[in-house]
Motif scaffolding. Sequence first.
Motif, mmCIF file in Angstrom:
data_model
loop_
_atom_site.group_PDB
_atom_site.id
_atom_site.type_symbol
_atom_site.label_atom_id
_atom_site.label_comp_id
_atom_site.label_asym_id
_atom_site.label_seq_id
_atom_site.Cartn_x
_atom_site.Cartn_y
_atom_site.Cartn_z
ATOM 1 N N SER A 4 -9.103 6.598 6.810
ATOM 2 C CA SER A 4 -8.549 5.337 7.298
ATOM 3 C C SER A 4 -8.939 5.111 8.747
ATOM 4 O O SER A 4 -8.966 6.032 9.556
ATOM 5 C CB SER A 4 -7.019 5.366 7.192
ATOM 6 N N THR A 5 -9.283 3.885 9.075
ATOM 7 C CA THR A 5 -9.651 3.512 10.434
ATOM 8 C C THR A 5 -8.850 2.298 10.854
ATOM 9 O O THR A 5 -8.253 1.609 10.042
ATOM 10 C CB THR A 5 -11.162 3.176 10.520
ATOM 11 N N ALA A 6 -8.888 2.041 12.145
ATOM 12 C CA ALA A 6 -8.142 0.888 12.644
ATOM 13 C C ALA A 6 -8.714 -0.417 12.132
ATOM 14 O O ALA A 6 -8.028 -1.423 12.053
ATOM 15 C CB ALA A 6 -8.155 0.890 14.187
ATOM 16 N N ALA A 7 -10.012 -0.413 11.762
ATOM 17 C CA ALA A 7 -10.619 -1.653 11.263
ATOM 18 C C ALA A 7 -9.996 -2.095 9.960
ATOM 19 O O ALA A 7 -10.065 -3.270 9.602
ATOM 20 C CB ALA A 7 -12.126 -1.446 11.082
ATOM 21 N N ASP A 8 -9.394 -1.147 9.215
ATOM 22 C CA ASP A 8 -8.770 -1.522 7.941
ATOM 23 C C ASP A 8 -7.614 -2.483 8.138
ATOM 24 O O ASP A 8 -7.243 -3.222 7.226
ATOM 25 C CB ASP A 8 -8.273 -0.278 7.207
ATOM 26 N N ASP A 9 -7.023 -2.469 9.340
ATOM 27 C CA ASP A 9 -5.901 -3.372 9.581
ATOM 28 C C ASP A 9 -6.324 -4.827 9.508
ATOM 29 O O ASP A 9 -5.515 -5.705 9.262
ATOM 30 C CB ASP A 9 -5.297 -3.089 10.966
ATOM 31 N N ASP A 10 -7.618 -5.080 9.734
ATOM 32 C CA ASP A 10 -8.083 -6.456 9.759
ATOM 33 C C ASP A 10 -8.618 -6.922 8.421
ATOM 34 O O ASP A 10 -9.049 -8.063 8.300
ATOM 35 C CB ASP A 10 -9.188 -6.610 10.815
ATOM 36 N N GLU A 11 -8.685 -6.052 7.393
ATOM 37 C CA GLU A 11 -9.183 -6.461 6.097
ATOM 38 C C GLU A 11 -8.187 -7.419 5.458
ATOM 39 O O GLU A 11 -7.011 -7.135 5.347
ATOM 40 C CB GLU A 11 -9.383 -5.246 5.197
ATOM 41 N N GLU A 12 -8.700 -8.551 5.033
ATOM 42 C CA GLU A 12 -7.836 -9.540 4.413
ATOM 43 C C GLU A 12 -8.530 -10.157 3.213
ATOM 44 O O GLU A 12 -9.738 -10.345 3.223
ATOM 45 C CB GLU A 12 -7.481 -10.656 5.403
ATOM 46 N N GLY A 13 -7.744 -10.442 2.190
ATOM 47 C CA GLY A 13 -8.216 -11.216 1.066
ATOM 48 C C GLY A 13 -7.644 -12.616 1.148
ATOM 49 O O GLY A 13 -6.746 -12.890 1.927
ATOM 50 N N SER A 14 -8.186 -13.503 0.344
ATOM 51 C CA SER A 14 -7.730 -14.887 0.353
ATOM 52 C C SER A 14 -7.583 -15.364 -1.073
ATOM 53 O O SER A 14 -8.496 -15.215 -1.884
ATOM 54 C CB SER A 14 -8.733 -15.767 1.113
ATOM 55 N N GLU A 15 -6.426 -15.916 -1.386
ATOM 56 C CA GLU A 15 -6.148 -16.396 -2.732
ATOM 57 C C GLU A 15 -5.613 -17.823 -2.659
ATOM 58 O O GLU A 15 -4.931 -18.191 -1.707
ATOM 59 C CB GLU A 15 -5.096 -15.508 -3.412
ATOM 60 N N PRO A 16 -5.944 -18.649 -3.666
ATOM 61 C CA PRO A 16 -5.418 -20.018 -3.667
ATOM 62 C C PRO A 16 -3.913 -20.040 -3.880
ATOM 63 O O PRO A 16 -3.346 -19.186 -4.553
ATOM 64 C CB PRO A 16 -6.168 -20.691 -4.833
ATOM 65 N N ARG A 41 -4.253 -21.588 0.993
ATOM 66 C CA ARG A 41 -4.631 -20.212 0.663
ATOM 67 C C ARG A 41 -3.652 -19.247 1.325
ATOM 68 O O ARG A 41 -3.143 -19.496 2.427
ATOM 69 C CB ARG A 41 -6.064 -19.892 1.096
ATOM 70 N N VAL A 42 -3.420 -18.131 0.642
ATOM 71 C CA VAL A 42 -2.555 -17.069 1.163
ATOM 72 C C VAL A 42 -3.421 -15.871 1.485
ATOM 73 O O VAL A 42 -4.284 -15.478 0.689
ATOM 74 C CB VAL A 42 -1.448 -16.710 0.141
ATOM 75 N N ARG A 43 -3.244 -15.312 2.666
ATOM 76 C CA ARG A 43 -4.026 -14.145 3.092
ATOM 77 C C ARG A 43 -3.210 -12.877 2.845
ATOM 78 O O ARG A 43 -2.065 -12.768 3.283
ATOM 79 C CB ARG A 43 -4.383 -14.268 4.576
ATOM 80 N N THR A 44 -3.818 -11.938 2.113
ATOM 81 C CA THR A 44 -3.152 -10.680 1.783
ATOM 82 C C THR A 44 -4.011 -9.508 2.245
ATOM 83 O O THR A 44 -5.215 -9.646 2.488
ATOM 84 C CB THR A 44 -2.910 -10.575 0.269
ATOM 85 N N GLY A 45 -3.400 -8.363 2.340
ATOM 86 C CA GLY A 45 -4.134 -7.163 2.729
ATOM 87 C C GLY A 45 -3.208 -5.969 2.839
ATOM 88 O O GLY A 45 -1.986 -6.074 2.648
ATOM 89 N N HIS A 46 -3.798 -4.821 3.111
ATOM 90 C CA HIS A 46 -3.025 -3.585 3.299
ATOM 91 C C HIS A 46 -2.663 -3.432 4.773
ATOM 92 O O HIS A 46 -3.463 -3.744 5.651
ATOM 93 C CB HIS A 46 -3.832 -2.365 2.847
ATOM 94 N N GLU A 47 -1.487 -2.963 5.036
ATOM 95 C CA GLU A 47 -1.064 -2.673 6.402
ATOM 96 C C GLU A 47 -1.087 -1.163 6.612
ATOM 97 O O GLU A 47 -0.296 -0.435 6.011
ATOM 98 C CB GLU A 47 0.343 -3.228 6.673
ATOM 99 N N TRP A 48 -2.006 -0.720 7.463
ATOM 100 C CA TRP A 48 -2.130 0.728 7.714
ATOM 101 C C TRP A 48 -1.338 1.090 8.968
ATOM 102 O O TRP A 48 -1.886 1.495 9.983
ATOM 103 C CB TRP A 48 -3.595 1.097 7.857
ATOM 104 N N ASN A 49 -0.031 0.949 8.861
ATOM 105 C CA ASN A 49 0.832 1.387 9.958
ATOM 106 C C ASN A 49 1.056 2.894 9.856
ATOM 107 O O ASN A 49 0.505 3.569 8.983
ATOM 108 C CB ASN A 49 2.157 0.618 9.935
ATOM 109 N N LYS A 50 1.888 3.422 10.749
ATOM 110 C CA LYS A 50 2.096 4.875 10.775
ATOM 111 C C LYS A 50 2.654 5.385 9.452
ATOM 112 O O LYS A 50 2.216 6.403 8.912
ATOM 113 C CB LYS A 50 3.044 5.249 11.919
ATOM 114 N N TYR A 51 3.619 4.656 8.927
ATOM 115 C CA TYR A 51 4.248 5.099 7.681
ATOM 116 C C TYR A 51 3.239 5.117 6.538
ATOM 117 O O TYR A 51 3.148 6.103 5.788
ATOM 118 C CB TYR A 51 5.415 4.177 7.343
ATOM 119 N N ASN A 52 2.470 4.043 6.405
ATOM 120 C CA ASN A 52 1.516 3.974 5.295
ATOM 121 C C ASN A 52 0.392 4.988 5.435
ATOM 122 O O ASN A 52 -0.124 5.498 4.442
ATOM 123 C CB ASN A 52 0.941 2.559 5.197
#
Length: 406
Positions: free
Chosen positions: A256-268, A294-305
């Motif tokens: 896991s890297t910090a760049a993963d925090d910015d990964e986003e998907g887009s759904e209608p 559109r709704v933007r979704t993604g994973h949150e790589w916080n400390k807990y996750n």
Amino acid sequence: MTKPRAASPAIAREEWEATRPSNALRSAVRRRAASVSEKLAARGLGAFVWRKKLDRDLSRGILPGIVSVRSERRRYLARCREADGVRAASAAARRASSPPPVPPAALLARAEEEEAKEVAFLLQQGRLRAAIRFAEGRARRIDMLVESLRGARRCALGAFRGASAEELKELGEEIGTLADLDRENEGFWEAAQLLCDAEMVKAAGAGADGRSGRSLHSEVAADEVTELIRVEKAKKFLAQNYSTCDDAPAPERGRSTAADDDEEGSEPLGEVALPPTETLPAGPEWRKPRYVARVRTGHEWNKYNRVHYDHDHPPPKVVKGYTFVLHYPDLDLAGGKPPQYTVEEDGSGSDETCIVRFHAGWPYEDVAFRIVNREWERSRKAGLRSTFDRGVLRLSFHFKRVFYRR
């Protein structure tokens, strides 16, 4: 030459007393002014008695100008003509400086141009994210399709190899999103969707060829054969144009890297129906504005996750924000009040969701969407954007991030 001697205070007071108007004259002037004012008001003409000016004029030995209703009427009408002339000149100056009205066809073309720019921007961002993830060794399955279509890599079939049912479901949703945006490559995304659906059927345990250990009706068997032919054609299309014989394996996950925090998907996102009790006023025809939501979704790589999940077993996706683009070309043509949005309680009684409503007035109906009820990140730097330009309303925002604390 000697200077003349100044009058003594007593003499100056006597002179002032001689010129000071009597109380009787002062009262008579005031009564005359009030009488003229009342008569003018009765005729629908404005009249104002400036009593301090009357007293000042009397103290200076000047008789007031209020002498008759006729003279005051002439003064009032002259003032009105002067005011009308000033207003007419100002309106003429505004008309001369304002641009000519834009025809509706031009506004529609401009709205379509803005929408095309929005779509091109989203596609370009998707290509950039795919290239970055490939370079960092954390490519996703959708990235293999994007890179194959771009011509950077020929690994389209590798996106489906060894994928689990959950991965195929996610891939199918992402293919559908890109298919809605990328109309120029409709054939590619249609073939990818067919192959993804077939792989999902296989992963679910029901083979696409219908071998389930029980006899099938002839019409059902014929439909399965037709579907198999379509799938094989789609596979051949991708193999010949977007794959190589040594196709790349399924994408590997790095740490896991910090760049993963910015990964986003887009759904209608679809609109919700407004309460039936709300009726529109009778009159000209109402219509709904064209929109893209559109709704933007993604994973949150916080400390807990990061402690409890990894990239092979990622945390559940969360909603990170929303983007709304609504077209109101007639409002831009008329130069009316810009549309507004409000956040309201969800009528379903749930505290986890709320309703965002867009209101513009005639001739556009209100449009509403159900969104997650979380606090918005209000700073413009964090992504909040609300503009209305050339008949297009844009609203884009992220939610505030929740940080884990022990």
